[in-house]
Design a protein around this motif. Structure first.
Motif, PDB file in Angstrom:
ATOM      1  N   LYS A  59     -17.243  -9.894-101.797  1.00  0.00           N
ATOM      2  CA  LYS A  59     -17.474  -8.644-102.530  1.00  0.00           C
ATOM      3  C   LYS A  59     -17.874  -7.497-101.610  1.00  0.00           C
ATOM      4  O   LYS A  59     -17.353  -6.379-101.721  1.00  0.00           O
ATOM      5  N   GLU A  60     -18.806  -7.721-100.702  1.00  0.00           N
ATOM      6  CA  GLU A  60     -19.265  -6.658 -99.796  1.00  0.00           C
ATOM      7  C   GLU A  60     -18.131  -6.198 -98.882  1.00  0.00           C
ATOM      8  O   GLU A  60     -17.973  -4.997 -98.629  1.00  0.00           O
ATOM      9  N   ARG A  61     -17.321  -7.141 -98.425  1.00  0.00           N
ATOM     10  CA  ARG A  61     -16.190  -6.801 -97.549  1.00  0.00           C
ATOM     11  C   ARG A  61     -15.178  -5.940 -98.298  1.00  0.00           C
ATOM     12  O   ARG A  61     -14.634  -4.975 -97.763  1.00  0.00           O
ATOM     13  N   GLU A  97     -15.774  -3.946-100.764  1.00  0.00           N
ATOM     14  CA  GLU A  97     -16.344  -2.605-100.960  1.00  0.00           C
ATOM     15  C   GLU A  97     -16.091  -1.725 -99.740  1.00  0.00           C
ATOM     16  O   GLU A  97     -15.785  -0.528 -99.875  1.00  0.00           O
ATOM     17  N   LYS A  98     -16.189  -2.288 -98.547  1.00  0.00           N
ATOM     18  CA  LYS A  98     -15.935  -1.522 -97.322  1.00  0.00           C
ATOM     19  C   LYS A  98     -14.465  -1.114 -97.228  1.00  0.00           C
ATOM     20  O   LYS A  98     -14.142  -0.014 -96.765  1.00  0.00           O
ATOM     21  N   GLU A 139     -14.013   1.869 -99.409  1.00  0.00           N
ATOM     22  CA  GLU A 139     -14.563   3.076 -98.788  1.00  0.00           C
ATOM     23  C   GLU A 139     -13.569   3.674 -97.793  1.00  0.00           C
ATOM     24  O   GLU A 139     -13.363   4.893 -97.757  1.00  0.00           O
ATOM     25  N   LYS A 170      -7.092  -6.790 -99.000  1.00  0.00           N
ATOM     26  CA  LYS A 170      -7.901  -7.736 -99.779  1.00  0.00           C
ATOM     27  C   LYS A 170      -7.172  -9.057 -99.936  1.00  0.00           C
ATOM     28  O   LYS A 170      -7.769 -10.136 -99.811  1.00  0.00           O
TER      29      LYS A 170
END
Length: 436
Positions: free
Chosen positions: A29-31, A33-34, A37, A300
């Motif tokens: 999930k955090e990856r 989000e980057k 961005e 992704k």
């Protein structure tokens, strides 16, 4: 079981395959989000270029015949140049593929007696015949252009001492291939490419530095053309076409070198002035507009594949936690059956030709049988969900694309499903139990 899970079941994904995939996704999930961005930044970069170049509805009109004074074509080339911070651009439907774009660039800027130096090792298979590494009618070698090659080091970095040694008086152009091609080496980052170009220019500032940027556009927040490359080349049925461009390729860089390529694409005296747009301009513009978010979806999908197959013990390049510099994911199976099963899964997940079973065949331009899975809206488009690989050791498959993340996810799960059905993979029972 919720509605989405029921749909996966209806599409042929076994509960244990879905369960394992969901477990892998929990750590991404955090990856993701980057990635979103970066896509936001690149999207704004494209919008700014379109606004500064005064893109209008009139740019979507078609031209025929000679294509003189084609506003849409000329404006689009300015948009590409502005987005990629280059002096000029050549963006044409008459460029048939990435290999053609590279060939036009090479033939346009090299002359008999010149030497082409590849500093990223062996180029992609289809470029071998263009150069003459494999003898072919009409190659650069037939025109008296010689070739030299500096292989990358074992860790995938540039061998600067070899480059220094191979930079000879007749070296006219240095070629850097950003992506791996049918190799399991790391993809080169823009920072690495910038360092290599700076090194070459410190020794021979007159040498033309060209980057094959296929599969790399919008993966990072800048491109090789922003890092010293004199020329940057790519295909519109990869990242920058956003899945909408039905054909085409691009060349951006210094105006002199782009014009040389244009005169090879058309002819001396005409250059960029001719070339009808033939009704594709709206697709070209809209595809480029969508390209940053489409590329993010493909990234992704690639990261999901790396983490899923890496967790099952397969060799994956890039590794599960590595930074990404293109959209390609290599998975090595070691046996041809693994490559074939993976491609069957990708094909089975396609919106187009899902009922077709891909088989290896002797594809033009390659030195071995190749299997390709691509149930695509645009034939051969590799920004769409696709996979391919040569049927030869180490028996690795190269996965790329996915216009949307949900489709990319489904495709990877279906590839796993086919391997699961074939008995090629077995899930760690503890992880399945945890995720159920």
């Amino acid at each position: 079981m919720n509605k989405t899970e029921e749909m996966y079941t209806a599409l042929g994904i076994a509960p244990e395959v879905l369960s394992y995939g969901e477990k892998i996704l929990e750590g991404l999930k955090e990856r993701f989000e980057k990635i979103d961005e970066r896509a936001e930044y690149n999207q704004l970069k494209v919008i700014r270029a379109m606004q500064e170049c005064r893109v209008s509805a009139e740019c979507f009109q078609t031209s025929s015949g000679y294509g003189y004074n084609d506003l849409g074509r000329d404006t689009l080339e300015k948009v590409y140049a502005r987005t990629f911070q280059a002096e000029a651009g050549l963006v044409r439907p008459q460029i048939t593929c990435g290999t053609h774009a590279l060939a036009v660039t090479l033939f346009g800027n090299l002359r008999p007696g010149d030497e082409l130096l590849s500093i990223s090792g062996k180029p992609y298979d289809t470029l071998e015949e263009v150069i003459g590494i494999r003898p072919s009618m009409g190659s650069l070698a037939e025109y008296g252009v010689t070739y030299a090659q500096a292989d990358l080091k074992e860790d995938g970095s540039f061998d600067f001492e070899a480059i220094r040694r191979l930079l000879r008086p007749e070296t006219k152009m240095v070629e850097i291939q950003r992506s791996k091609g049918y190799q399991t080496r790391p993809t080169l980052s823009v920072d690495q490419i910038e360092e290599a170009i700076s090194f070459v220019k410190s020794i021979r500032p007159d040498v033309i530095c060209m980057v094959d940027n296929c599969y790399g556009e919008f993966v990072e927040d800048r491109e090789p053309s922003e890092a010293g490359a004199d020329l940057m080349v790519g295909s519109l049925i990869k990242n920058p076409g956003g899945g909408l461009a039905p054909c085409g390729g691009y060349i951006v860089g210094k105006e002199e070198y782009v014009e040389q390529a244009a005169r090879r694409l058309t002819c001396p005296g005409l250059g960029k002035e001719v070339g009808a747009s033939l009704g594709v301009m709206q697709s070209f513009y809209q595809g480029f507009f969508l390209a940053p978010v489409v590329t993010a979806a493909a990234l992704k999908s690639a990261i999901f594949a790396a983490n899923l197959y890496g967790s099952l013990g397969f060799s994956v390049v890039p590794g599960p936690k590595e930074e990404r510099h293109d959209i390609i994911q290599a998975v090595t199976f070691g046996v041809p059956e693994g490559v074939i099963a993976f491609c069957k899964g990708i094909q089975a997940a396609a919106p187009v030709d899902s009922y077709v079973t891909p088989e290896p065949w002797a594809m033009p331009g390659y030195d071995s049988d190749v299997i390709m899975a691509a149930g695509a809206f645009v034939q051969g488009s590799s920004i769409e969900l696709s996979a391919d690989g040569p049927i030869k050791p180490p028996y690795a498959v190269y996965f790329q694309g996915g216009l949307t993340w949900p489709h990319g996810k489904f495709g990877i799960l279906m590839s796993l499903q086919k391997l699961y059905e074939a008995g090629t993979i077995h899930f760690p029972s503890d992880q399945i139990q945890e995720s159920v």
